[in-house]
Design a protein around this motif. Structure first.
Motif, short mmCIF file in Angstrom:
data_model
loop_
_atom_site.label_atom_id
_atom_site.label_comp_id
_atom_site.label_asym_id
_atom_site.label_seq_id
_atom_site.Cartn_x
_atom_site.Cartn_y
_atom_site.Cartn_z
N ALA A 21 87.01 0.68 52.36
CA ALA A 21 86.26 0.86 53.67
C ALA A 21 86.01 -0.26 54.53
O ALA A 21 85.82 -0.32 55.73
N THR A 23 84.09 -2.75 54.14
CA THR A 23 82.52 -3.16 54.45
C THR A 23 82.32 -4.71 54.08
O THR A 23 82.95 -5.34 53.25
N GLU A 45 83.44 8.63 46.96
CA GLU A 45 83.41 8.17 48.30
C GLU A 45 82.25 8.50 49.25
O GLU A 45 81.96 7.75 50.02
N LYS A 46 81.95 9.67 49.15
CA LYS A 46 80.96 10.19 49.93
C LYS A 46 79.64 9.73 49.60
O LYS A 46 78.89 9.06 50.59
N LYS A 49 79.60 5.95 51.24
CA LYS A 49 79.67 6.35 52.80
C LYS A 49 78.13 6.31 53.05
O LYS A 49 77.71 6.00 53.91
#
Length: 65
Positions: A21, A23, A45-46, A49
């Motif tokens: 991602a 980040t 992944e959800k 995030k």
């Protein structure tokens, strides 16, 4: 290394998802602490995030909204 749990959910370490991602270190560490995650924690992944978004949208003084 990703571990496939179900057909729809793939779990990866938070460090892998951080790299994927893009980040920043500060946001990653803040989200990690806020969630109580330890190094190597595997999430979807959800979930990752959502945790990063919750950290980014939290008040800077720590109060709950």
């Amino acid at each position: 290394m990703a571990a496939k749990i179900t057909e729809n959910e793939t779990y990866e370490t938070i460090e892998e998802l951080k790299a994927k991602a893009g980040t920043t270190d500060a946001v990653f560490l803040g989200a990690k602490m806020a969630q109580g995650w330890k190094t190597g924690k595997k999430v979807t992944e959800k979930e990752y995030k959502d945790a990063v978004a919750a950290f980014n949208n939290a008040p800077i003084d720590g109060r709950t909204v």
